[in-house]
Design an enzyme around this catalytic site. Structure first.
Site, PDB file in Angstrom:
ATOM      1  N   HIS A 167       0.878  -1.190   0.000  1.00 27.41           N
ATOM      2  CA  HIS A 167       0.000   0.000   0.000  1.00 27.41           C
ATOM      3  C   HIS A 167       0.905   1.226   0.000  1.00 27.41           C
ATOM      4  CE1 HIS A 167      -3.726   2.280   1.602  1.00 27.41           C
ATOM      5  NE2 HIS A 167      -2.804   3.174   1.288  1.00 27.41           N
ATOM      6  N   HIS A 172       1.589   5.348  -1.719  1.00 31.39           N
ATOM      7  CA  HIS A 172       1.203   6.515  -2.520  1.00 31.39           C
ATOM      8  C   HIS A 172       2.456   7.096  -3.162  1.00 31.39           C
ATOM      9  CE1 HIS A 172      -2.884   6.648  -0.848  1.00 31.39           C
ATOM     10  NE2 HIS A 172      -2.300   6.176   0.234  1.00 31.39           N
ATOM     11  N   LYS A 192      -9.274  -0.421  -5.684  1.00 36.29           N
ATOM     12  CA  LYS A 192      -9.330   0.263  -4.388  1.00 36.29           C
ATOM     13  C   LYS A 192     -10.681   0.913  -4.167  1.00 36.29           C
ATOM     14  CE  LYS A 192      -7.911   1.995  -0.536  1.00 36.29           C
ATOM     15  NZ  LYS A 192      -6.693   2.625  -0.060  1.00 36.29           N
ATOM     16  N   HIS A 251     -10.456   1.053   1.965  1.00 32.61           N
ATOM     17  CA  HIS A 251     -10.245   2.037   3.034  1.00 32.61           C
ATOM     18  C   HIS A 251     -11.455   1.909   3.951  1.00 32.61           C
ATOM     19  CE1 HIS A 251      -8.680   5.977   4.637  1.00 32.61           C
ATOM     20  NE2 HIS A 251      -9.838   5.834   5.246  1.00 32.61           N
ATOM     21  N   HIS A 311      -4.622  -0.664   5.989  1.00 32.35           N
ATOM     22  CA  HIS A 311      -4.125   0.125   7.135  1.00 32.35           C
ATOM     23  C   HIS A 311      -5.033   0.022   8.359  1.00 32.35           C
ATOM     24  CE1 HIS A 311      -6.921   2.836   5.178  1.00 32.35           C
ATOM     25  NE2 HIS A 311      -6.045   3.317   4.316  1.00 32.35           N
ATOM     26  N   ASP A 316       1.505   2.592   3.501  1.00 30.33           N
ATOM     27  CA  ASP A 316       0.675   3.788   3.329  1.00 30.33           C
ATOM     28  C   ASP A 316       1.534   5.043   3.376  1.00 30.33           C
ATOM     29  OD1 ASP A 316      -1.596   5.242   2.854  1.00 30.33           O
ATOM     30  OD2 ASP A 316      -2.339   5.153   4.911  1.00 30.33           O
TER      31      ASP A 316
HETATM   32  C1  NCD Z   1      -3.484   9.011   2.099  1.00 38.18           C
HETATM   33  C2  NCD Z   1      -3.048  10.061   1.076  1.00 38.18           C
HETATM   34  O1  NCD Z   1      -2.494  11.095   1.478  1.00 38.18           O
HETATM   35  O2  NCD Z   1      -3.230   9.835  -0.113  1.00 38.18           O
HETATM   36  N1  NCD Z   1      -3.487   9.629   3.401  1.00 38.18           N
HETATM   37  C3  NCD Z   1      -3.405   8.992   4.587  1.00 38.18           C
HETATM   38  O3  NCD Z   1      -3.530   9.657   5.624  1.00 38.18           O
HETATM   39  N2  NCD Z   1      -3.179   7.718   4.662  1.00 38.18           N
HETATM   40  C4  NCD Z   1      -4.799   8.460   1.728  1.00 38.18           C
HETATM   41  C5  NCD Z   1      -5.171   7.224   2.486  1.00 38.18           C
HETATM   42  O4  NCD Z   1      -4.590   6.164   2.295  1.00 38.18           O
HETATM   43  O5  NCD Z   1      -6.093   7.299   3.308  1.00 38.18           O
HETATM   44 ZN    ZN Z   2      -3.195   5.130   1.684  1.00 37.61          ZN
END
Ligand code: NCD
Ligand code: ZN
Length: 346
Positions: free
Chosen positions: A14, A16, A100, A137, A175, A248
């Site tokens: 996971h 970003h 997702k 999520h 998460h 995450d």
């Molecule tokens: C994530 C993001 O910034 O894209 N933020 C987070 O707090 N984890 C989005 C997510 O996974 O909820």
């Molecule tokens: Zn995330």
């Protein structure tokens, strides 16, 4: 005496990576240690179709520095208009490894997310049929539900009924932050797994709120009380293959974090493995680290573990990690575990 630990190269289930200048800045931080990652699709606009995922994959590979190896495992952002045939084709071609589900409004860039889960049945049935995992999520967005309860309420009111209706669906509850999440993933019948982040194994809500508001500890789902963190630690170090790492890691530049309305997300790509070795050592479970970072995830996604290895060395004195990394989109603060770290990937 120097202690060292060699494990199969990890993957991040996971992550970003963002796009453009931010992508270029953060990608090496992950690619340095991780072979593969499930890449989240919450760009603006989101990655909804197979064609968009293919184009995004191309941008990621183009941003990878010469000499680094990394395989992005692409995902699609589920909307009420998602076309089941497009999803199936993107999966069949080997491009897309998960879909997702963001409840609309649950987190960063989730405005295009799902409002009415019933509208998803055709695509979810198709995913069950072809064995494509749904990453969720898991938080309700109902304004009346307290933010600290949103995961537990989601499990009872959304996740459980959904899995009852489509029992063949492979679900990854992303998460997880609560003892309720741990208990559900460990105990539920059928095909379920849960990812756990690095930061939720280290911080609780006191880190966020005591002694002044610490925006760099703000993420969603928000960190809960200490007893929940400890339940996550027990799950991660249990050896149960239903639990594995999804960092995450979610970069926002410092202006966006240190703001009157700060963005949610902790950036942990840089020091995740040092943090995890610290946690697993504290729990007396270093022998379980490889399963959590490198074996359970591939098994879940029907992939082989990586062939090569990494070695972590424990130093006698604290190792330094950068406070921030510079990106073309501005500085990004690296997760601060709040205490020294002694492990380093060689
Ligand atoms: C994530 C993001 O910034 O894209 N933020 C987070 O707090 N984890 C989005 C997510 O996974 O909820
Ligand atoms: Zn995330």
């Amino acid at each position: 005496m120097t202690e060292s630990l060699t494990i199969r190269r990890p993957d991040d289930w996971h992550l970003h990576l963002r796009d453009g200048l931010m992508l270029a800045g953060v990608l090496p931080e992950t690619a340095r240690h991780f072979a593969r990652a499930i890449v989240m699709p919450n760009l603006v606009p989101p990655v909804v179709t197979g064609a968009e995922a293919a184009a995004y994959r191309g941008r990621i590979m183009a941003a990878l520095p010469e000499g680094m190896h990394f395989q992005p495992l692409m995902t699609l952002y589920l909307t009420e208009e998602t076309d089941p045939d497009d999803v199936a084709a993107a999966h069949r071609s080997g491009l897309v490894h998960a879909v997702k589900l963001y409840p609309a409004g649950a987190t960063t860039n989730s405005a295009s997310g799902v409002r009415d889960i019933d509208k998803l049945h055709p695509v979810l049935e198709k995913m069950a049929e072809i064995g494509l995992p749904l990453c969720i999520h898991g938080e309700v967005t109902t304004p009346e539900v307290d933010i600290f309860d949103r995961e537990a309420v989601f499990i009872d009111t959304v996740l459980h009924p959904l899995r009852d209706r489509i029992p063949g669906l492979k679900v990854t509850l992303e998460h997880i932050t609560t003892a309720e999440g741990v208990d559900y993933v460990a105990g539920a019948a059928g095909d379920i797994a849960g990812t756990i982040t690095t930061h939720h194994l280290m911080i609780d809500r006191n880190h966020l709120l005591v002694g002044g508001l610490k925006p760099h500890y703000y993420c969603l789902p928000v960190a809960k009380r200490r007893s929940h963190r400890d339940a996550l630690r027990r799950a991660a170090t249990s050896g149960n293959p239903r639990f594995f790492l999804g960092t995450d890691s979610a970069p926002h530049n410092d202006d966006a974090k240190e703001s009157a309305c700060g963005c949610a997300g902790c950036f942990t790509a840089t020091n995740t493995l040092a943090c995890l070795a610290h946690v697993f050592e504290e729990e007396g479970a270093l022998d379980k680290l490889e399963g959590f970072t490198s074996l359970h995830g591939p098994a879940r996604y029907g992939l082989s573990p990586n062939d090569d290895t990494i070695t972590l060395v424990r130093h006698d004195s604290p190792v330094s990690t950068p406070d921030k990394i510079a990106t073309g989109a501005g500085p990004v603060t690296v997760f601060d575990p709040g205490h020294p770290l002694f492990w380093r990937v060689t």
